[in-house]
Design an enzyme around this catalytic site. Structure first.
Site, PDB file in Angstrom:
ATOM      1  NE  ARG A   1      -1.263   2.557   2.825  1.00 32.37           N
ATOM      2  CZ  ARG A   1      -0.713   3.674   3.274  1.00 32.37           C
ATOM      3  NH1 ARG A   1      -0.564   4.722   2.487  1.00 32.37           N
ATOM      4  NH2 ARG A   1      -0.285   3.750   4.518  1.00 32.37           N
ATOM      5  CG  ASP A   2       3.182   4.195   3.138  1.00 34.26           C
ATOM      6  OD1 ASP A   2       3.378   5.100   2.323  1.00 34.26           O
ATOM      7  OD2 ASP A   2       3.162   4.403   4.370  1.00 34.26           O
TER       8      ASP A   2
ATOM      9  CG  HIS B   1       2.766   4.502   9.395  1.00 39.84           C
ATOM     10  ND1 HIS B   1       2.257   3.498   8.587  1.00 39.84           N
ATOM     11  CD2 HIS B   1       3.278   5.436   8.546  1.00 39.84           C
ATOM     12  CE1 HIS B   1       2.462   3.811   7.310  1.00 39.84           C
ATOM     13  NE2 HIS B   1       3.081   4.986   7.255  1.00 39.84           N
TER      14      HIS B   1
ATOM     15  CG  HIS C   1       7.339   7.244   6.140  1.00 37.20           C
ATOM     16  ND1 HIS C   1       7.301   6.846   4.823  1.00 37.20           N
ATOM     17  CD2 HIS C   1       6.092   7.074   6.630  1.00 37.20           C
ATOM     18  CE1 HIS C   1       6.056   6.465   4.525  1.00 37.20           C
ATOM     19  NE2 HIS C   1       5.303   6.588   5.602  1.00 37.20           N
TER      20      HIS C   1
ATOM     21  CB  CYS D   1       2.693  10.522   1.696  1.00 37.14           C
ATOM     22  SG  CYS D   1       1.118  11.348   1.397  1.00 37.14           S
TER      23      CYS D   1
ATOM     24  CG  ASN E   1       6.436   2.910   5.215  1.00 41.53           C
ATOM     25  OD1 ASN E   1       6.200   3.053   4.030  1.00 41.53           O
ATOM     26  ND2 ASN E   1       5.594   3.230   6.152  1.00 41.53           N
TER      27      ASN E   1
HETATM   28  N1  COA Z   1     -12.974   5.082  -3.971  1.00 39.19           N
HETATM   29  C1  COA Z   1     -13.214   5.315  -5.280  1.00 39.19           C
HETATM   30  N2  COA Z   1     -13.665   6.485  -5.765  1.00 39.19           N
HETATM   31  C2  COA Z   1     -13.901   7.455  -4.877  1.00 39.19           C
HETATM   32  C3  COA Z   1     -13.668   7.284  -3.510  1.00 39.19           C
HETATM   33  C4  COA Z   1     -13.180   6.044  -3.055  1.00 39.19           C
HETATM   34  N3  COA Z   1     -12.924   5.816  -1.766  1.00 39.19           N
HETATM   35  N4  COA Z   1     -14.000   8.422  -2.881  1.00 39.19           N
HETATM   36  C5  COA Z   1     -14.424   9.276  -3.823  1.00 39.19           C
HETATM   37  N5  COA Z   1     -14.357   8.694  -5.034  1.00 39.19           N
HETATM   38  C6  COA Z   1     -14.725   9.260  -6.351  1.00 39.19           C
HETATM   39  C7  COA Z   1     -16.097   9.901  -6.336  1.00 39.19           C
HETATM   40  O1  COA Z   1     -17.086   8.948  -6.574  1.00 39.19           O
HETATM   41  C8  COA Z   1     -15.972  10.874  -7.476  1.00 39.19           C
HETATM   42  O2  COA Z   1     -16.037  10.185  -8.701  1.00 39.19           O
HETATM   43  P1  COA Z   1     -16.576  10.885 -10.034  1.00 39.19           P
HETATM   44  O3  COA Z   1     -15.620  12.001 -10.332  1.00 39.19           O
HETATM   45  O4  COA Z   1     -16.518   9.784 -11.037  1.00 39.19           O
HETATM   46  O5  COA Z   1     -17.952  11.358  -9.690  1.00 39.19           O
HETATM   47  C9  COA Z   1     -14.543  11.369  -7.332  1.00 39.19           C
HETATM   48  O6  COA Z   1     -13.828  10.327  -6.654  1.00 39.19           O
HETATM   49  C10 COA Z   1     -14.440  12.643  -6.545  1.00 39.19           C
HETATM   50  O7  COA Z   1     -15.086  12.469  -5.300  1.00 39.19           O
HETATM   51  P2  COA Z   1     -15.016  13.542  -4.129  1.00 39.19           P
HETATM   52  O8  COA Z   1     -15.784  13.016  -2.970  1.00 39.19           O
HETATM   53  O9  COA Z   1     -15.366  14.901  -4.662  1.00 39.19           O
HETATM   54  O10 COA Z   1     -13.534  13.449  -3.744  1.00 39.19           O
HETATM   55  P3  COA Z   1     -12.280  14.390  -4.036  1.00 39.19           P
HETATM   56  O11 COA Z   1     -12.018  14.541  -5.480  1.00 39.19           O
HETATM   57  O12 COA Z   1     -12.414  15.612  -3.199  1.00 39.19           O
HETATM   58  O13 COA Z   1     -11.143  13.435  -3.424  1.00 39.19           O
HETATM   59  C11 COA Z   1     -10.592  11.658  -1.935  1.00 39.19           C
HETATM   60  C12 COA Z   1     -11.200  13.029  -2.090  1.00 39.19           C
HETATM   61  C13 COA Z   1     -10.441  11.397  -0.450  1.00 39.19           C
HETATM   62  C14 COA Z   1     -11.508  10.620  -2.554  1.00 39.19           C
HETATM   63  C15 COA Z   1      -9.222  11.621  -2.660  1.00 39.19           C
HETATM   64  O14 COA Z   1      -8.476  12.759  -2.330  1.00 39.19           O
HETATM   65  C16 COA Z   1      -8.439  10.391  -2.331  1.00 39.19           C
HETATM   66  O15 COA Z   1      -8.824   9.279  -2.664  1.00 39.19           O
HETATM   67  N6  COA Z   1      -7.274  10.547  -1.661  1.00 39.19           N
HETATM   68  C17 COA Z   1      -6.449   9.429  -1.286  1.00 39.19           C
HETATM   69  C18 COA Z   1      -5.160   9.945  -0.778  1.00 39.19           C
HETATM   70  C19 COA Z   1      -4.203   8.832  -0.467  1.00 39.19           C
HETATM   71  O16 COA Z   1      -4.441   7.664  -0.659  1.00 39.19           O
HETATM   72  N7  COA Z   1      -3.046   9.256   0.040  1.00 39.19           N
HETATM   73  C20 COA Z   1      -1.979   8.391   0.355  1.00 39.19           C
HETATM   74  C21 COA Z   1      -2.188   7.596   1.565  1.00 39.19           C
HETATM   75  S1  COA Z   1      -2.100   8.498   3.065  1.00 39.19           S
HETATM   76 ZN    ZN Z   2       3.212   6.095   5.529  1.00 39.64          ZN
END
Ligand code: COA
Ligand code: ZN
Length: 316
Positions: free
Chosen positions: A15-16, A207, A209, A240, A249
């Site tokens: 994942r990370d 956790h 790094h 990240c 990590n």
């Molecule tokens: N899985 C799949 N799709 C998702 C989702 C999820 N958990 N959460 C939101 N979406 C989709 C929505 O359905 C939407 O899809 P569409 O454009 O087809 O309608 C789109 O993503 C935008 O949704 P929204 O709620 O407006 O989210 P956002 O664009 O503001 O993004 C997150 C917010 C949280 C979904 C996004 O920033 C994210 O996934 N971040 C992950 C960060 C990460 O993993 N970081 C590293 C680890 S710490």
């Molecule tokens: Zn991490």
């Protein structure tokens, strides 16, 4: 040192680590790595994340990976989710545990999940409800618990207020994440001494790094204070995508090697772990930061140089 007899490692490399690899790791290779990690006796594996595939395209195959792995009895398989949508996907995919993410820093939380901390916490309340309805325990990670690459210091009171909310949602465990390797052992100690007595019954995970070579020192000091759960990443993969300067990590095999050398049980086969790390290096196509893959275990011995054996004094 006050050492526990046993610690539990959660492997987070798929994942990370795989989330920030420059090349997409094919699904079957992700599955192969998880299966190899399971075979080492790894007690917990954070397999993938159920996040927006636009935000983290490298893990867009989360469902396929979960469906493809062989589940070893004795290993718990989890995934990271940022919101209830992710929790629904993770429950449907059959994870054992849900890992959530929010940052202790407003700037990093906005950069990472496009929400303020308050907005994230509202989503995580809904996330916990989905998880609990599905019978899945929630382990809540807090990014930038010890410092933020944008804001610098994160006040302990701010961290504490996020912990309080997450514990209020019924989180079984809290993971304090040092996302960009800013924490030092004294600081980890101050945080744990304040939080552990205030939230009894919480399972604490650190956790780390190793961005600034403080990961194992931080872990050792947390162990002194009674923490027995640590995340680690095979080979030292990790970072990240939304935190500048983040790097790998703590390396799983280096940590397991250190613990094994001290007589602390992890239940993990170190030789199998080292073989897995070698395979992961082949998959990502480069050498990883782990030291033990290069140096061998502390039990490694070399032939004596010429002429030394004859001159060794006889042992009593
Ligand atoms: N899985 C799949 N799709 C998702 C989702 C999820 N958990 N959460 C939101 N979406 C989709 C929505 O359905 C939407 O899809 P569409 O454009 O087809 O309608 C789109 O993503 C935008 O949704 P929204 O709620 O407006 O989210 P956002 O664009 O503001 O993004 C997150 C917010 C949280 C979904 C996004 O920033 C994210 O996934 N971040 C992950 C960060 C990460 O993993 N970081 C590293 C680890 S710490
Ligand atoms: Zn991490």
């Amino acid at each position: 040192m006050k050492l526990p007899t046993r610690v539990t490692i959660c492997e987070v490399g798929t994942r990370d680590g795989f989330q920030i690899e420059p090349e997409f790791i094919p699904t079957e290779q992700k599955i192969e790595v998880v299966d190899r990690l399971s075979a080492t006796g790894m007690p917990r594996i954070e397999v993938t994340s159920f996040v927006s595939p636009k935000a983290v395209p490298m893990l867009k195959d989360a469902e396929a990976v979960m469906a493809g792995i062989v589940r070893r009895p004795g290993t718990r398989y989890s995934a990271l989710v940022p919101n209830d949508k992710g929790a629904v996907r993770a429950v449907d995919a059959g994870v054992d545990d849900i890992h959530t993410v929010v940052s202790a820093s407003e700037s990093h939380n906005l950069a990472n999940v496009n929400m303020t901390i308050a907005e994230s916490l509202a989503k995580l309340e809904a996330t916990a409800q989905v998880a609990h309805r599905g019978g899945k325990p929630v382990y809540a990670g807090i990014s930038c618990s010890f410092g933020c690459p944008f804001e610098g210091d994160v006040p302990l009171a701010q961290l504490e207020s996020v912990v309080e909310r997450l514990v209020g949602f019924g989180a079984a465990g809290i993971g304090l994440a040092d996302t960009t390797g800013m924490a030092n052992p004294a600081q980890v100690g101050r945080a744990l001494e304040r939080l552990m007595p205030r939230f009894p019954g919480v399972e604490w995970t650190i956790h780390t790094h190793d961005t600034r070579a403080m990961a194992i020192p931080n872990i050792l000091f947390a162990m002194e204070l009674g923490v027995t759960h640590f995340d680690a990443s095979i080979g030292g993969l990790g970072g990240c995508p939304f935190a500048p300067g983040a790097s790998g990590n703590v390396c799983t095999e280096d940590l397991v090697h250190c613990l094994t050398a001290m007589g602390v049980d992890t239940g993990i086969d170190l030789d199998a772990l080292i073989d897995t790390s070698t395979r992961v290096q082949a998959i990502v196509g480069r050498a990883l930061p782990g030291q033990i893959v290069k140096a061998g275990k502390w039990t490694r011995r070399y032939p004596l140089p010429d002429g030394v054996k004859e001159r060794l004094p006889a042992r009593a």
